[in-house]
Design an enzyme around this catalytic site. Structure first.
Site, PDB file in Angstrom:
ATOM      1  N   ASP A 147      13.636   7.686   9.215  1.00  0.00           N
ATOM      2  CA  ASP A 147      12.554   7.980  10.157  1.00  0.00           C
ATOM      3  C   ASP A 147      12.491   6.907  11.242  1.00  0.00           C
ATOM      4  O   ASP A 147      11.730   7.048  12.197  1.00  0.00           O
ATOM      5  CB  ASP A 147      11.217   8.045   9.396  1.00  0.00           C
ATOM      6  CG  ASP A 147      10.079   8.633  10.236  1.00  0.00           C
ATOM      7  OD1 ASP A 147      10.325   9.646  10.934  1.00  0.00           O
ATOM      8  OD2 ASP A 147       8.962   8.096  10.202  1.00  0.00           O
ATOM      9  N   GLU A 153      14.507   3.294  19.525  1.00  0.00           N
ATOM     10  CA  GLU A 153      13.732   4.537  19.505  1.00  0.00           C
ATOM     11  C   GLU A 153      13.201   4.809  20.902  1.00  0.00           C
ATOM     12  O   GLU A 153      12.780   3.862  21.572  1.00  0.00           O
ATOM     13  CB  GLU A 153      12.567   4.408  18.512  1.00  0.00           C
ATOM     14  CG  GLU A 153      13.044   4.168  17.086  1.00  0.00           C
ATOM     15  CD  GLU A 153      11.895   4.005  16.076  1.00  0.00           C
ATOM     16  OE1 GLU A 153      10.741   4.263  16.440  1.00  0.00           O
ATOM     17  OE2 GLU A 153      12.170   3.642  14.941  1.00  0.00           O
ATOM     18  N   GLY A 159       6.317   8.913  10.722  1.00  0.00           N
ATOM     19  CA  GLY A 159       5.508   8.338   9.641  1.00  0.00           C
ATOM     20  C   GLY A 159       4.018   8.343   9.934  1.00  0.00           C
ATOM     21  O   GLY A 159       3.221   8.798   9.131  1.00  0.00           O
ATOM     22  N   HIS A 165      10.654   9.166  13.859  1.00  0.00           N
ATOM     23  CA  HIS A 165       9.545   8.250  13.570  1.00  0.00           C
ATOM     24  C   HIS A 165       8.199   8.992  13.480  1.00  0.00           C
ATOM     25  O   HIS A 165       7.291   8.768  14.283  1.00  0.00           O
ATOM     26  CB  HIS A 165       9.466   7.105  14.600  1.00  0.00           C
ATOM     27  CG  HIS A 165       8.786   5.881  14.036  1.00  0.00           C
ATOM     28  ND1 HIS A 165       8.977   4.618  14.507  1.00  0.00           N
ATOM     29  CD2 HIS A 165       7.914   5.752  12.990  1.00  0.00           C
ATOM     30  CE1 HIS A 165       8.258   3.751  13.803  1.00  0.00           C
ATOM     31  NE2 HIS A 165       7.606   4.422  12.878  1.00  0.00           N
ATOM     32  N   ALA A 177      10.533   2.461   7.094  1.00  0.00           N
ATOM     33  CA  ALA A 177       9.843   1.209   7.416  1.00  0.00           C
ATOM     34  C   ALA A 177      10.172   0.786   8.855  1.00  0.00           C
ATOM     35  O   ALA A 177       9.404   1.102   9.777  1.00  0.00           O
ATOM     36  CB  ALA A 177      10.231   0.142   6.399  1.00  0.00           C
ATOM     37  N   ARG A 178      11.290   0.104   9.058  1.00  0.00           N
ATOM     38  CA  ARG A 178      11.727  -0.256  10.409  1.00  0.00           C
ATOM     39  C   ARG A 178      13.253  -0.253  10.420  1.00  0.00           C
ATOM     40  O   ARG A 178      13.886  -0.723   9.460  1.00  0.00           O
ATOM     41  CB  ARG A 178      11.230  -1.654  10.811  1.00  0.00           C
ATOM     42  CG  ARG A 178       9.763  -1.728  11.217  1.00  0.00           C
ATOM     43  CD  ARG A 178       9.433  -0.931  12.471  1.00  0.00           C
ATOM     44  NE  ARG A 178       8.007  -0.971  12.792  1.00  0.00           N
ATOM     45  CZ  ARG A 178       7.099  -0.089  12.343  1.00  0.00           C
ATOM     46  NH1 ARG A 178       7.459   0.893  11.547  1.00  0.00           N
ATOM     47  NH2 ARG A 178       5.835  -0.201  12.716  1.00  0.00           N
ATOM     48  N   ARG A 184       0.824  -1.210   0.000  1.00  0.00           N
ATOM     49  CA  ARG A 184       0.000   0.000   0.000  1.00  0.00           C
ATOM     50  C   ARG A 184       0.861   1.265   0.000  1.00  0.00           C
ATOM     51  O   ARG A 184       0.656   2.186  -0.779  1.00  0.00           O
ATOM     52  CB  ARG A 184      -0.871  -0.009   1.257  1.00  0.00           C
ATOM     53  CG  ARG A 184      -2.360   0.066   0.986  1.00  0.00           C
ATOM     54  CD  ARG A 184      -3.170  -0.417   2.185  1.00  0.00           C
ATOM     55  NE  ARG A 184      -2.602  -0.043   3.456  1.00  0.00           N
ATOM     56  CZ  ARG A 184      -3.160   0.808   4.329  1.00  0.00           C
ATOM     57  NH1 ARG A 184      -4.291   1.400   4.034  1.00  0.00           N
ATOM     58  NH2 ARG A 184      -2.586   1.054   5.497  1.00  0.00           N
TER      59      ARG A 184
END
Lengths: 322, 326
Positions: free
Chosen positions: B267, B272, B293, B291, B242-243, B161
């Site tokens: 990001d 984190e 997003g 982060h 993403a990660r 997506r």
């Protein structure tokens, strides 16, 4: 044979001589690079005295009649790009000054318009600066542009591209300008706003993409800013005077609109003490729209070609008054 | 029936921006639930277990705080565990269910990470935020000459997506888009109007910007390491929204320090919040966002609105949006 004196203006990033192969003309030229603005008209005239060839970067230094007439040695005036509204072509012709343009590449202003929108809504650059100065973690909650309405003023090449990006972000896009017809809007796949007022009322983000002309000067003033949503953002990557600066400052200070992203100003470089520099709800870039490496390579290679053509008696890409 | 006294204690975790209570209408729960909001990370597992002692409901913001088996078993009072978003890789649903804890999810709104991916690309190539900070702190006029992304090639790793939304935006910006992932098919690429790259290696060699849009799994952990950085163009940028662990962090830092690639926009990170003394914070050729997003007002309203619904449904004995064990 005496070398031709050639001035390269406004090379703020000091890159002009590296962005093209100057060897094709170097033997004929005595080149001087100016890496800071020269100042007002009289200072420009003083600094350029004796130069036969002057290379301007876009519209950073204007060449009105008065300046052209003050430079009797000028023979060749080159502007980067094929349009420069700050050069008086009639005055140049009257003085037998050849004016040439250069190619340009792509639509790099699109990246600035969209970068300003994303910086205003998601604050990536400012969060980056915070993280690098030791701040702990998230300080902002952004706004997603998806589902919002983008109002583009103008529907030329740039406006179209900015609109296409808006659609890819799943924004609704409406367009208006003094020349847009419903048919053109439909062909571009955007909604037609019947009036400037309609566009300003419905848009969450308004982005200006028209040239500066007597008709467009002051197109956005106090009345227009008053029609915008209090949550709306105004983006100007076209020319400063299309927006009335005093009205803009007042609207931003009063939070009449949520914020603005600007790449262009009434006076450039933007004066150090300019009030815009003090506002929190603006993102400011130093007229970077055209400043891409690809564009600069095309500009400076074109400049070398223009000079070679002129020296060989076969000027290329000559600009004449329409 | 006499009105019951408040019997439920609910902890809302990691509300760093202190917005949770404004992002939804919690008033319908006020009679039954007492809320405690935590605005800072709670620390390691022992700190978390101590801080959450006595709460029977815990609301997680995405994967900011991990909920492994050990922690779940250290919280005997816990009955309802709500994670914002549709899935949570840091939450052991099986361990929760074994303890009789109900674990639920929420909906999300839009694909706000797409803007962070594109925003990181534009900040790396055009330096808008950087130049704005300079102008506001009295810096001189233009200091950078950007790279126009029009005509450049974007290599997408993952075309779900998010990947396909990023592809559309990049195409509108005039980029050529190629994609690869371990299970990407030619059909999927055709429907997204994106070229299928024959291999990860081919994509890495060809792309001017590489953007990651795969989930973190055992297959994708360390997907980009020393060998992969060596294949990239020296002018290439890597974007990871993403990660963190999909990229081998040590290899990334080495590649950036040696200017083996032009830069990175990140990001997400291995740890984190990113530790204050983390070496990434010292590098000139990275753009770092914390982060962000999923961090939009629209998404937070959906997430916290869903939390309110989940608690109501649970209190009414009909829990909704149950998380499935991995």
């Amino acid at each position: 044979m005496a070398k031709h004196r050639c001035a390269i203006l406004d090379d703020y990033q000091s890159v002009a001589l590296n962005m093209a192969d100057w060897t094709k003309v170097a033997g004929d030229l005595d080149v001087k690079v100016f890496s800071a603005p020269l100042g007002g008209a009289e200072e420009v005239a003083g600094a350029l005295k004796g130069f036969a060839i002057v290379c301007a970067m876009r519209e950073r230094t204007p060449f009105p009649r008065q300046l052209i007439e003050a430079l009797p040695d000028l023979r060749l005036l080159i502007t980067t790009g094929m349009v420069n509204r700050a050069i008086d072509l009639d005055a140049a012709k009257a003085r037998n000054v050849v004016v040439c343009g250069t190619p340009s590449v792509g639509n790099p202003t699109t990246g600035i318009a969209w970068g300003l929108i994303l910086e205003l809504t998601r604050k990536i650059g400012s969060e980056n600066a915070r993280l690098k100065s030791g701040a702990l973690w998230q300080s902002v909650v952004g706004t997603d542009v998806e589902g919002l309405t983008l109002g583009v003023i103008g529907l030329g090449k740039l406006a179209n591209r900015v609109a296409e990006v808006g659609k890819a972000f799943r924004m609704k896009v409406v367009a208006w300008s003094q020349n847009i017809t419903p048919e053109r809007a439909q062909a571009a796949g955007v909604e037609y706003a019947a009036s400037k007022e309609d566009l300003l009322r419905v848009s969450d983000i308004v982005s200006i993409h028209i040239p500066l002309t007597p008709k467009s000067r002051g197109l956005i003033g106090a009345k227009e800013l008053g029609l915008m949503k209090p949550s709306a953002l105004l983006i100007n990557t076209s020319r400063g005077p299309i927006v009335e600066e005093a009205a803009l400052l007042a609207a931003l200070r009063a939070k009449r609109i949520a914020g603005g992203g600007f790449d262009v100003y009434d006076v450039e470089p933007l004066p150090l003490d300019h009030p815009l520099r003090k506002l929190d709800n603006v993102v400011l870039t130093p007229h970077l729209g055209y400043a891409s490496q690809q564009n600069y390579r095309a500009y400076f290679a074109g400049m070398v070609g223009d000079i070679r053509g002129f020296l060989d008696g076969k000027p290329v890409r000559v600009l004449t008054a329409s | 029936m006499p009105s019951a006294q408040i019997v439920h204690r609910c902890a809302i975790l990691d509300d760093y921006q202190n917005v949770a209570l404004q992002m939804a209408d919690w008033s319908g729960l006020a009679q039954d639930v007492e809320f405690t909001v935590f605005n800072a990370p709670l620390g390691g597992p022992d700190d978390i277990a101590r801080a959450l002692k006595g709460f029977d409901m815990v609301v997680l913001m995405r994967e900011r705080t991990a909920f492994p088996r050990r922690l779940i078993e250290a919280l005997p009072d816990l009955r309802l565990l709500i994670s914002t978003g549709k899935r949570n890789w840091m939450l052991d649903v099986e361990a929760a269910n074994q303890r009789g804890i109900v674990a639920c999810s929420t909906e999300t709104t839009g694909n706000p990470t797409a803007s962070i991916a594109i925003g990181l690309m534009l900040e790396l190539t055009r330096r808008i935020g950087y130049e704005s900070e300079r102008l506001k702190s009295g810096g001189a006029w233009q200091s950078t000459v950007g790279v126009d992304i029009e005509g450049k090639t974007l290599g997408l790793i993952g075309l779900g997506r998010l990947g396909s939304k990023v592809a559309k935006i990049a195409q509108a910006l005039g980029m050529k888009v190629t994609a690869w992932s371990q299970n990407l098919t030619a059909e999927r690429c055709a429907s997204a109007e994106v070229e299928l790259s024959p291999s990860k290696e081919a994509l890495l060699r060809q792309a001017d910007i590489i953007s990651l849009h795969v989930v973190l799994s055992e297959r994708t952990r360390g997907l980009i390491g020393v060998k992969e950085f060596a294949l990239m163009k020296p002018t290439a940028y890597l974007v990871n929204t993403a990660r963190g662990p999909i990229v081998d962090e040590a290899a990334l830092i080495a590649a950036l320090k040696a200017n083996r690639i032009a830069g990175a926009g990140l990001d997400v990170y291995d740890i984190e919040p990113l530790p204050s003394d983390h070496p990434l914070r010292e590098l000139g050729n990275v753009v770092l966002s914390p982060h962000l997003g999923y961090v939009t007002a629209e998404n937070f309203r959906t997430c916290y609105g869903g939390v309110v619904e989940n608690i109501r449904a649970y209190l009414d004995g009909k829990p909704i949006r149950l998380l499935q064990p991995a």
